[in-house]
Motif scaffolding. Sequence first.
Motif, PDB file in Angstrom:
ATOM      1  N   ALA A  14       5.447 -41.752  73.050  1.00 44.54           N
ATOM      2  CA  ALA A  14       5.351 -42.235  71.669  1.00 44.54           C
ATOM      3  C   ALA A  14       6.105 -43.540  71.495  1.00 44.54           C
ATOM      4  O   ALA A  14       5.620 -44.469  70.840  1.00 44.54           O
ATOM      5  CB  ALA A  14       5.886 -41.182  70.701  1.00 44.54           C
ATOM      6  N   SER A  18       4.473 -47.375  70.603  1.00 50.89           N
ATOM      7  CA  SER A  18       4.680 -47.660  69.178  1.00 50.89           C
ATOM      8  C   SER A  18       5.130 -49.069  68.858  1.00 50.89           C
ATOM      9  O   SER A  18       5.502 -49.352  67.734  1.00 50.89           O
ATOM     10  CB  SER A  18       5.710 -46.688  68.602  1.00 50.89           C
ATOM     11  N   TYR A 100      10.253 -43.369  63.101  1.00 49.03           N
ATOM     12  CA  TYR A 100       8.839 -43.189  62.778  1.00 49.03           C
ATOM     13  C   TYR A 100       7.992 -42.926  64.026  1.00 49.03           C
ATOM     14  O   TYR A 100       7.030 -42.164  63.964  1.00 49.03           O
ATOM     15  CB  TYR A 100       8.303 -44.377  61.982  1.00 49.03           C
ATOM     16  N   THR A 103       8.857 -39.065  64.806  1.00 48.97           N
ATOM     17  CA  THR A 103       8.461 -38.079  63.789  1.00 48.97           C
ATOM     18  C   THR A 103       6.983 -38.126  63.435  1.00 48.97           C
ATOM     19  O   THR A 103       6.512 -37.247  62.713  1.00 48.97           O
ATOM     20  CB  THR A 103       9.301 -38.222  62.504  1.00 48.97           C
ATOM     21  N   THR A 104       6.253 -39.110  63.953  1.00 45.81           N
ATOM     22  CA  THR A 104       4.804 -39.138  63.712  1.00 45.81           C
ATOM     23  C   THR A 104       4.015 -38.927  65.001  1.00 45.81           C
ATOM     24  O   THR A 104       2.792 -39.058  64.992  1.00 45.81           O
ATOM     25  CB  THR A 104       4.367 -40.475  63.066  1.00 45.81           C
ATOM     26  N   CYS A 105       4.691 -38.576  66.093  1.00 46.01           N
ATOM     27  CA  CYS A 105       4.022 -38.334  67.379  1.00 46.01           C
ATOM     28  C   CYS A 105       3.297 -36.990  67.323  1.00 46.01           C
ATOM     29  O   CYS A 105       3.931 -35.926  67.325  1.00 46.01           O
ATOM     30  CB  CYS A 105       5.057 -38.354  68.499  1.00 46.01           C
ATOM     31  N   GLN A 106       1.978 -37.032  67.268  1.00 49.52           N
ATOM     32  CA  GLN A 106       1.189 -35.812  67.082  1.00 49.52           C
ATOM     33  C   GLN A 106       1.380 -34.783  68.190  1.00 49.52           C
ATOM     34  O   GLN A 106       1.534 -33.596  67.894  1.00 49.52           O
ATOM     35  CB  GLN A 106      -0.292 -36.158  66.899  1.00 49.52           C
ATOM     36  N   ILE A 109       4.742 -33.156  67.474  1.00 49.51           N
ATOM     37  CA  ILE A 109       4.680 -32.325  66.265  1.00 49.51           C
ATOM     38  C   ILE A 109       3.969 -31.005  66.566  1.00 49.51           C
ATOM     39  O   ILE A 109       4.382 -29.945  66.115  1.00 49.51           O
ATOM     40  CB  ILE A 109       3.972 -33.076  65.115  1.00 49.51           C
TER      41      ILE A 109
END
Length: 189
Positions: A14, A18, A100, A103-106, A109
């Motif tokens: 990620a 990013s 970000y 916390t937005t890494c699918q 998650i």
Amino acid sequence: MPYRSTLRGYAVAALQGSATLAGQNVFASADWPTVDPDYPAILVQCYREKKESRAKGSQIPQFIATAVLAITGRVKGTGAASGGPAVQALLDQFEDQILYAVTTCQPLISAIQRFAWVDTDQEISAKGQYHAGEVRMNFGLEFPVDIDPYSDRPAALPPLGVPLEQVELTWTVPAGTPQPGLNISLPQE
């Protein structure tokens, strides 16, 4: 292989994908192969895990594990009087980018139950000709861990019990009714 190594791999991917200040300078080893010209750079570790029982009153080993995903980002600036504030601005930007990205890494998650917490520290120091800054972020990643005492038991240990080989079910029914029944042979293919 510990599950936390999978979580660490997701975080590295990620961060590399990013477009943070570090670009591809993201490392997953405790051996941080960087020198000052390589900054900005990120080190990702997942060095600690704590398991707490979620099977209160039961002997079945079921846990909620919290792994600590530790991310350290380093930047540098000039040694001039403006160097400290410039490094602080870079650290603030870097911190947001890291937050970000993680916390937005699918995949990450999907692999955890929740982000339990995030702790962040920043530090700036003047090193002669330049200022250096470091942001340290620790993410608490929660996930369930269930251990099956039978199938997860090491093969070198003696078995816990006699394996179930057959189940036979019969019912008591009124006179004159056909007797139902069921035989199940185990293991089944």
